[in-house]
Write a protein that holds these residues in place. Sequence first.
Motif, short mmCIF file in Angstrom:
data_model
loop_
_atom_site.label_atom_id
_atom_site.label_comp_id
_atom_site.label_asym_id
_atom_site.label_seq_id
_atom_site.Cartn_x
_atom_site.Cartn_y
_atom_site.Cartn_z
N HIS A 191 0.82 -1.21 0.00
CA HIS A 191 0.00 0.00 0.00
C HIS A 191 0.86 1.27 0.00
O HIS A 191 0.37 2.35 -0.31
N ASP A 192 2.11 1.12 0.37
CA ASP A 192 3.04 2.24 0.49
C ASP A 192 4.05 2.18 -0.66
O ASP A 192 4.82 1.22 -0.77
N ASN A 223 -7.83 5.49 -10.13
CA ASN A 223 -6.80 5.17 -9.14
C ASN A 223 -5.76 4.18 -9.68
O ASN A 223 -4.60 4.24 -9.29
N GLN A 269 -7.14 -2.76 -7.25
CA GLN A 269 -7.55 -2.52 -5.86
C GLN A 269 -7.30 -3.77 -5.02
O GLN A 269 -7.23 -4.88 -5.54
N GLU A 276 -5.54 3.17 -4.58
CA GLU A 276 -6.38 3.73 -3.51
C GLU A 276 -7.82 3.25 -3.67
O GLU A 276 -8.40 3.31 -4.75
N ASP A 277 -8.38 2.76 -2.59
CA ASP A 277 -9.73 2.22 -2.64
C ASP A 277 -10.78 3.32 -2.67
O ASP A 277 -10.58 4.42 -2.15
#
Length: 207
Positions: free
Chosen positions: A37-38, A68, A146, A170-171
């Motif tokens: 996620h990072d 996204n 996602q 990003e969700d």
Amino acid sequence: MLKFLVRLFLIIILAGIIFAVFSNVLIISKTRSKIYHDLSKVPKKEVALVLGTSKRTVKGEANTFFDNRIKAATELYKRGLVSKLLLSGDNRTKYYDEPSDMKKALVKNGIPEAAIEMDTAGFRTIESVSRCANVFNQKDVVIITQEFHAFRALYISEFYDMNAIAFSAEDVPVYSATRVNIREFFARPKAIFDLYLPGKHNQFINQ
């Protein structure tokens, strides 16, 4: 006879529910550690496999999932974490072409066309992943989608002996994602059938 049929029907339904839950637990537990996620923690890969989705919702509004994924692909490329983007999606008609829509959005973001390759036969996730490995000969990849979708994509990649990770775009807000999360719950057991039924998975490679 009627009681027997009702009982058999209920047993089949119960077995289906148990298998669906088992499939979800299995797929999520096996792949969770491979989802990032990072951006600062994402290891370098040669190729990012960007999984397609429509740029518009059924209401004609901008699709946050699409936006996204494009944003994530752009950032990965511009940070030097990947050097090529493989865009895989559905191009069922000249009016609906996910790979071309993704390419246009990425070029608009400053990504050079030379860094972009398109797979127009990625009609389903299993096709996108299997073709990435077996048609485009790319097995060391980062998959961009996602998180809810990444679990299944990574599980499929393991079947095809890929050294894949995923970056979670990003969700969208929870209220927008509820429908797709329900659909994904049932897509995971279907993926297991597609992969492990004898001879079935080979049909997704050379379409």
